[in-house]
Scaffold this motif. Sequence first.
Motif, PDB file in Angstrom:
ATOM      1  N   LYS A  36       0.857  -1.171   0.000  1.00  0.00           N
ATOM      2  CA  LYS A  36       0.000   0.000   0.000  1.00  0.00           C
ATOM      3  C   LYS A  36       0.900   1.230   0.000  1.00  0.00           C
ATOM      4  N   CYS A  96      -5.149   2.880   7.929  1.00  0.00           N
ATOM      5  CA  CYS A  96      -5.284   2.607   6.491  1.00  0.00           C
ATOM      6  C   CYS A  96      -4.394   1.447   6.062  1.00  0.00           C
ATOM      7  N   SER A 136      -7.995   6.726   0.165  1.00  0.00           N
ATOM      8  CA  SER A 136      -8.561   7.221   1.416  1.00  0.00           C
ATOM      9  C   SER A 136      -7.749   8.441   1.864  1.00  0.00           C
ATOM     10  N   ASN A 150      -7.926   2.377  -4.805  1.00  0.00           N
ATOM     11  CA  ASN A 150      -8.639   2.619  -3.552  1.00  0.00           C
ATOM     12  C   ASN A 150      -7.940   3.783  -2.850  1.00  0.00           C
ATOM     13  N   CYS A 198      -3.257   6.023   0.632  1.00  0.00           N
ATOM     14  CA  CYS A 198      -3.741   6.853   1.730  1.00  0.00           C
ATOM     15  C   CYS A 198      -3.031   8.194   1.661  1.00  0.00           C
ATOM     16  N   SER A 211     -10.228   5.266 -10.981  1.00  0.00           N
ATOM     17  CA  SER A 211     -11.339   4.319 -10.885  1.00  0.00           C
ATOM     18  C   SER A 211     -10.878   2.937 -10.452  1.00  0.00           C
ATOM     19  N   GLN A 212      -9.605   2.621 -10.675  1.00  0.00           N
ATOM     20  CA  GLN A 212      -9.078   1.310 -10.314  1.00  0.00           C
ATOM     21  C   GLN A 212      -8.259   1.343  -9.027  1.00  0.00           C
ATOM     22  N   ARG A 271      -2.213  -0.105  -5.780  1.00  0.00           N
ATOM     23  CA  ARG A 271      -3.611   0.275  -6.006  1.00  0.00           C
ATOM     24  C   ARG A 271      -4.289   0.833  -4.749  1.00  0.00           C
ATOM     25  N   ASP A 272      -3.657   0.709  -3.598  1.00  0.00           N
ATOM     26  CA  ASP A 272      -4.235   1.227  -2.351  1.00  0.00           C
ATOM     27  C   ASP A 272      -3.424   2.430  -1.880  1.00  0.00           C
TER      28      ASP A 272
END
Length: 275
Positions: A3, A128, A108, A106, A59, A103-104, A56-57
Amino acid sequence: MYKAVITAAGLGTRLLSVTKELPKEMLPLFCRENEKIMVKPLLQLVFEQLYEIGIRDFCFVIGKGKRSIEDHFTIDNRFVSDLKAKGKENEARILERFYNMLSQANISYVTQDEPNGFGDAVLRAKHCVNESRFVVAAGDTYILSKNHNHLRQLLELGLKMDAALMLKRVNNPSAYGVAVIKNKKVIKVVEKPQEKIGNLAIMPFYSFIPEIFDHLKSIKPGHGGEVQLTDAIESMIESGKNVGYILLNKVNWMDIGSPNSYWKALLASYKLVKA
C-alpha cells in the motif's frame, strides 16, 4: 501487496502566499504525454508513478484547508464531456487516462490536524495500512528514473528487510536526515545532524513493515519539536530490525520545498520534456 502512504500535510510556509490556499504538493511541473508538453500537479505525478509500478491502495495524509487535493483526485466526467464538446480531444484523453487510474485505485484520506512532523503524518495513516507492508512517499518530492526503477528497487528490497531507505549523496547533508551504512545495511540515522556523520541524505521514499507505527508511537518529539520519522527508524535499528537501502545514482531529483528549489524543479522538468 504494497500500500502507499503519500504525505501532503505540510503548511508550505516557504512558498507563501501561493500556498495559503493551494497546497504546495499541487504546484505544477512539466511533463510529456501523448507527445504533448503539459503540466501536472506534482502530487499527481507521484501518484501515477506508484500506480504504474502496481500499487492500487493509497492513503493521502492531508492538512486542514487542503480540499483541493480531494477535489483533484475525484473523477469529473462532466468536465471530460465539456472538453470533448469543445473539440479538445487530446486534453480529454489525458484526463480520461488519469481518471481510469483513479477508478481502479482505492483512495482514502486522513487529516493531520496540526503540523507535528513527518513522523506524525505517517502515524496518522496506521488504520489505512493495517498489517500490510507499505511505501511512504512525500508529496513534495519527485524523482525520475528509467521505468521508475528507483521505486521498483525500493519495493523489491523492502520485501527482504524490515525497512528500506532511498539514499543520495549530497553536498549539504545537514539539511536532511542522514544515514550511516555498513555491510549493505543502515546502522544509524540522524535527522539534520549538527556534526558531520556522512553525506548520504535520506530521500523521502521508504518501505516499511507495520511495526514502524509502534516506534512512531514510542518516540518523543525530536528535531524542531516534531515527531520525526528518522527517529522512529533509528528506534527500529536499535531494536535489532534490518534496515536496508538503495543508493540513487542516475536519477533526476526535484524538490519543491522552497522558491529556489521549486524554480530548479520547474527548469529541470522543462528541460527533460524538451530533450
